[in-house]
Design an enzyme around this catalytic site. Sequence first.
Site, mmCIF file in Angstrom:
data_model
loop_
_atom_site.group_PDB
_atom_site.id
_atom_site.type_symbol
_atom_site.label_atom_id
_atom_site.label_comp_id
_atom_site.label_asym_id
_atom_site.label_seq_id
_atom_site.Cartn_x
_atom_site.Cartn_y
_atom_site.Cartn_z
ATOM 1 N N GLU A 172 -13.780 5.023 -1.695
ATOM 2 C CA GLU A 172 -13.582 5.971 -0.579
ATOM 3 C C GLU A 172 -13.564 7.402 -1.091
ATOM 4 O OE1 GLU A 172 -9.986 4.708 1.352
ATOM 5 O OE2 GLU A 172 -10.770 2.710 1.710
ATOM 6 N N HIS B 186 -10.603 4.616 6.891
ATOM 7 C CA HIS B 186 -9.249 4.297 6.403
ATOM 8 C C HIS B 186 -8.182 4.933 7.298
ATOM 9 C CE1 HIS B 186 -6.795 3.172 2.573
ATOM 10 N NE2 HIS B 186 -6.074 3.001 3.669
ATOM 11 N N ARG C 193 -7.596 -3.273 1.339
ATOM 12 C CA ARG C 193 -8.154 -2.337 0.366
ATOM 13 C C ARG C 193 -9.602 -2.741 0.111
ATOM 14 N NH1 ARG C 193 -4.576 0.501 1.457
ATOM 15 N NH2 ARG C 193 -2.985 1.417 0.119
HETATM 16 C C1 GLV Z 1 -2.606 2.602 3.751
HETATM 17 O O1 GLV Z 1 -3.632 2.219 3.347
HETATM 18 C C2 GLV Z 1 -1.331 2.216 3.248
HETATM 19 O O2 GLV Z 1 -1.249 1.520 2.234
HETATM 20 O O3 GLV Z 1 -0.336 2.615 3.848
#
Ligand code: GLV
Length: 313
Positions: A260, A278, A231
């Site tokens: 983001e 992401h 993250r």
């Molecule tokens: C993606 O970032 C997830 O947590 O699956």
Amino acid sequence: MAKTILALSSLYPLGLNELEGGFHVIKLWQEKYPDAAIRAHQADIVAVIATPGRNVSRGLIEALPNLEIIANFAVGTDNIDLEAARERGIVVTNTPDVLTGDTADAAIALMLAVARRVVEGDAYVRIGKWLNGAMPLGTSPGGKVAGIVGLGRIGRAIAARCEAFGIKIVYHGPNRKKDVSYDYYDDLAEMAAGADFLFLACCGGPDTKHIVDAGVLNALGPKGYLINIARGSVVDEQALLIALRNGDIAGAGLDVFENEPHVPEGLFTMDNVVLLPHVGSATVETRTAMGRLVIENILAHFSGNPLKTPVVA
Ligand code: GLV
């Protein structure tokens, strides 16, 4: 009252059709006035489908008096106020396991991309620089040390892949794991000091906010690379920008960011940085499997069957 699902995410590519047979589904991203759409069905909403960046706040939970389940289209749950859900007895589910391999692959892709200058090399060919000579040399991953922050499912899958490259594994997290022989560091900066690649694979949220700060980046040092598929909140992004600008670290491969989809523009001009939007789990196969888990969890809940993948808070 029509049992209503508030979908903050589309479950692409699977879609929401399977749920539309039994439920009224509000596709919030299609609503011109999202707040009004929620207000109009406030008492009917029994389930919310969420995803990173589409947050389920305490305010939203409090606005939905009959909410029973929050099904996250992701493994990480830092987009959900778990405490507020727990207080109301609302169950939360996520999508573990099915995305482990692809997310670990994304971490390795970023490592190779930055260390072997893949993106830079691609541009080098396309814009004709090769005609004027060879590009700068890369860094060999083999024989180096990977420091993994968070040796959970994804961290372990990254470790297994790194081992195939002849990379030594060390790790940091809240607890030493009994079932691995990798060296454990309870001090992140100390681990970073001995690592060539610092992989972030931990949970987001308050416990890990900015644990990668200027001190950790300085410890990683001018030959070290930061790889983040966890993250954005785990990294102090301003400190990272300064470290990259000053050459305090060698480079970074980043799939996640603090705000983001906004990414600090300072990163755009840096050759030693590879950026992804992401997409750790973003393959047809994995997103389909994740969507299926979301649907199965919701259907299981409303038919009184055990949840497939409950989040144990
Ligand atoms: C993606 O970032 C997830 O947590 O699956």
